[in-house]
Enzyme design. Sequence first.
Site, PDB file in Angstrom:
ATOM      1  N   CYS A  74       0.842  -1.203   0.000  1.00 50.35           N
ATOM      2  CA  CYS A  74       0.000   0.000   0.000  1.00 50.35           C
ATOM      3  C   CYS A  74       0.883   1.260   0.000  1.00 50.35           C
ATOM      4  O   CYS A  74       1.860   1.344   0.740  1.00 50.35           O
ATOM      5  CB  CYS A  74      -0.909  -0.012   1.228  1.00 50.35           C
ATOM      6  N   CYS A  78       0.333   4.933   6.944  1.00 46.40           N
ATOM      7  CA  CYS A  78      -0.310   4.765   8.260  1.00 46.40           C
ATOM      8  C   CYS A  78       0.675   4.048   9.198  1.00 46.40           C
ATOM      9  O   CYS A  78       1.056   2.896   8.939  1.00 46.40           O
ATOM     10  CB  CYS A  78      -1.590   3.963   8.118  1.00 46.40           C
ATOM     11  N   CYS A  81       0.499   0.315  10.321  1.00 46.28           N
ATOM     12  CA  CYS A  81       0.028  -0.726   9.392  1.00 46.28           C
ATOM     13  C   CYS A  81       1.136  -1.567   8.770  1.00 46.28           C
ATOM     14  O   CYS A  81       2.048  -1.038   8.114  1.00 46.28           O
ATOM     15  CB  CYS A  81      -0.809  -0.091   8.291  1.00 46.28           C
ATOM     16  N   CYS A 149     -19.343  -6.439   4.236  1.00 48.46           N
ATOM     17  CA  CYS A 149     -18.656  -5.192   4.581  1.00 48.46           C
ATOM     18  C   CYS A 149     -17.363  -5.179   3.780  1.00 48.46           C
ATOM     19  O   CYS A 149     -16.749  -6.238   3.596  1.00 48.46           O
ATOM     20  CB  CYS A 149     -18.348  -5.166   6.078  1.00 48.46           C
ATOM     21  N   CYS A 209     -19.406   1.876   9.030  1.00 52.69           N
ATOM     22  CA  CYS A 209     -18.628   1.230  10.090  1.00 52.69           C
ATOM     23  C   CYS A 209     -17.391   2.091  10.269  1.00 52.69           C
ATOM     24  O   CYS A 209     -16.554   2.176   9.359  1.00 52.69           O
ATOM     25  CB  CYS A 209     -18.249  -0.191   9.671  1.00 52.69           C
ATOM     26  N   ARG A 281     -17.589  -2.844  18.235  1.00 50.15           N
ATOM     27  CA  ARG A 281     -16.811  -4.067  17.984  1.00 50.15           C
ATOM     28  C   ARG A 281     -15.486  -4.058  18.730  1.00 50.15           C
ATOM     29  O   ARG A 281     -14.674  -3.148  18.554  1.00 50.15           O
ATOM     30  CB  ARG A 281     -16.555  -4.252  16.480  1.00 50.15           C
TER      31      ARG A 281
HETATM   32  N1  SAM Z   1      -6.591   0.356   3.161  1.00 51.05           N
HETATM   33  C1  SAM Z   1      -7.858   0.581   3.700  1.00 51.05           C
HETATM   34  C2  SAM Z   1      -7.880   1.778   4.608  1.00 51.05           C
HETATM   35  O1  SAM Z   1      -6.925   2.015   5.331  1.00 51.05           O
HETATM   36  O2  SAM Z   1      -8.875   2.499   4.596  1.00 51.05           O
HETATM   37  C3  SAM Z   1      -8.463  -0.617   4.395  1.00 51.05           C
HETATM   38  C4  SAM Z   1      -7.611  -1.545   5.225  1.00 51.05           C
HETATM   39  S1  SAM Z   1      -6.966  -0.889   6.748  1.00 51.05           S
HETATM   40  C5  SAM Z   1      -5.829  -2.174   7.194  1.00 51.05           C
HETATM   41  C6  SAM Z   1      -8.312  -0.998   7.891  1.00 51.05           C
HETATM   42  C7  SAM Z   1      -8.084  -0.566   9.312  1.00 51.05           C
HETATM   43  O3  SAM Z   1      -7.364  -1.552  10.016  1.00 51.05           O
HETATM   44  C8  SAM Z   1      -7.297   0.691   9.571  1.00 51.05           C
HETATM   45  O4  SAM Z   1      -8.037   1.853   9.389  1.00 51.05           O
HETATM   46  C9  SAM Z   1      -6.897   0.529  11.031  1.00 51.05           C
HETATM   47  O5  SAM Z   1      -7.872   1.126  11.860  1.00 51.05           O
HETATM   48  C10 SAM Z   1      -6.886  -0.989  11.221  1.00 51.05           C
HETATM   49  N2  SAM Z   1      -5.524  -1.475  11.478  1.00 51.05           N
HETATM   50  C11 SAM Z   1      -4.541  -1.614  10.562  1.00 51.05           C
HETATM   51  N3  SAM Z   1      -3.409  -2.053  11.135  1.00 51.05           N
HETATM   52  C12 SAM Z   1      -3.665  -2.189  12.456  1.00 51.05           C
HETATM   53  C13 SAM Z   1      -2.870  -2.578  13.580  1.00 51.05           C
HETATM   54  N4  SAM Z   1      -1.593  -2.904  13.462  1.00 51.05           N
HETATM   55  N5  SAM Z   1      -3.470  -2.615  14.784  1.00 51.05           N
HETATM   56  C14 SAM Z   1      -4.773  -2.275  14.926  1.00 51.05           C
HETATM   57  N6  SAM Z   1      -5.555  -1.882  13.892  1.00 51.05           N
HETATM   58  C15 SAM Z   1      -5.012  -1.828  12.675  1.00 51.05           C
HETATM   59 FE1  SF4 Z   2      -2.780   1.207   3.378  1.00 58.59          FE
HETATM   60 FE2  SF4 Z   2      -2.641   0.069   5.746  1.00 58.59          FE
HETATM   61 FE3  SF4 Z   2      -3.113   2.665   5.572  1.00 58.59          FE
HETATM   62 FE4  SF4 Z   2      -5.018   0.910   4.776  1.00 58.59          FE
HETATM   63  S1  SF4 Z   2      -4.226   1.192   6.865  1.00 58.59           S
HETATM   64  S2  SF4 Z   2      -4.353   2.754   3.706  1.00 58.59           S
HETATM   65  S3  SF4 Z   2      -3.713  -0.745   3.980  1.00 58.59           S
HETATM   66  S4  SF4 Z   2      -1.228   1.613   4.933  1.00 58.59           S
END
Ligand code: SAM
Ligand code: SF4
Length: 347
Positions: A74, A78, A81, A149, A209, A281
């Site tokens: 990606c 973030c 992530c 979802c 959500c 949740r």
């Molecule tokens: N890429 C899309 C986005 O960010 O909108 C969807 C997937 S993203 C992985 C979905 C959510 O997973 C993120 O917004 C975050 O809140 C949660 N998430 C991701 N990595 C995480 C982590 N290491 N611990 C807890 N929550 C996490």
């Molecule tokens: Fe990409 Fe992870 Fe951010 Fe979703 S949460 S936009 S998968 S970096």
Amino acid sequence: MSICPPPSAKPTAEQRVIAPSSRAGHLWSVQAVMDLYDLPLADLLDQARSAHQQHFQANAVQLSSLLSIKTGGCPEDCGYCPQSARFDTGVATEAMLPLATVVQAAQAAKDAGASRFCMGAAWRSPKPHQLEAVADCVRAVKALGLETCVTLGMLRDGQAERLREAGLDYYNHNLDTSPEYYGEVITTRTYDDRLDTLGRVRDAGIHVCCGGIVGMGETRRDRAGLIAQLANLAPPPDSVPINHLIAVPGTPLADVPTLDPLEFVRTIAIARITMPRAVVRLSAGREAMDEATQALCFYAGANSIFYGDTLLTRGNPQLEADRALFSRLGLHASAGDPHLASAPTTI
Ligand code: SAM
Ligand code: SF4
Ligand code: DTB
């Protein structure tokens, strides 16, 4: 199936999701949420339990299963992530899963007792052909009799409507943290970008959500700021995932100090009090959470979990462990989502 109708007049992006004046409900200041955090724990839990019992069947928990339909690579940054291409986390970049693989996983989730199937993709924003491929997945998963979802990143003009036409029930897009702390965690998309996508989802008649992550090194005031933002959305989300950070080696947040588990319980309780009609949740982070903490979260009003041994890339409790936990706590799977009309399931 009943879905919230889109509003008749088309509001601006701000009015859609953050303008308080457009809603009759209670508005939450950050200080009012802080005051809840400052309550003695038992008093806070009493309030949360009472709010829960006014709106939901006690001891019923909604079960969602999660599948990463497009993993890794990606472009976003973030900080939590493991799927960001900017961090060395060992997550490989994969192509989108074929439809048949998605359907097979959804059937397995249904057979295990899940009522909703959530599909996640590591995209900044889906391209048109990617969106159509996801719409095909939504149609196929719906045809199995599951709620659907997806979480695909930011949506552009017409994309939420395409997903709605495919029968999508919920779109997950999180605010993640307070507006003040947000820039410490993510720089490649703004808070307003997120609010814009949430507005598009809601305007298309898809259930929202939306939640966040705690334990990212934020202050209590940041947690209160996140909750106030969520509760003041107009309307508040129907589903609120509260994730506990899974600290992944290689990410910038790998070494943040661990959050006091009771602070996590408080956050669940406050989500319940401030968003009494939302399904709250207990989301990422359960694998590292002891069962007593999870039990307190259910008592505090959590009434949904991710069910199945993987989240997107990280582990989640095994099915057998969750079945045993439900049995110990006297919990049962809810008969689907109160915001939708769905068939009963059992665990
Ligand atoms: N890429 C899309 C986005 O960010 O909108 C969807 C997937 S993203 C992985 C979905 C959510 O997973 C993120 O917004 C975050 O809140 C949660 N998430 C991701 N990595 C995480 C982590 N290491 N611990 C807890 N929550 C996490
Ligand atoms: Fe990409 Fe992870 Fe951010 Fe979703 S949460 S936009 S998968 S970096
Ligand atoms: C949400 O709020 N939490 C889920 C779901 N929405 C998509 C994702 C949790 C991801 C945990 C880290 C991983 O498995 O990679």
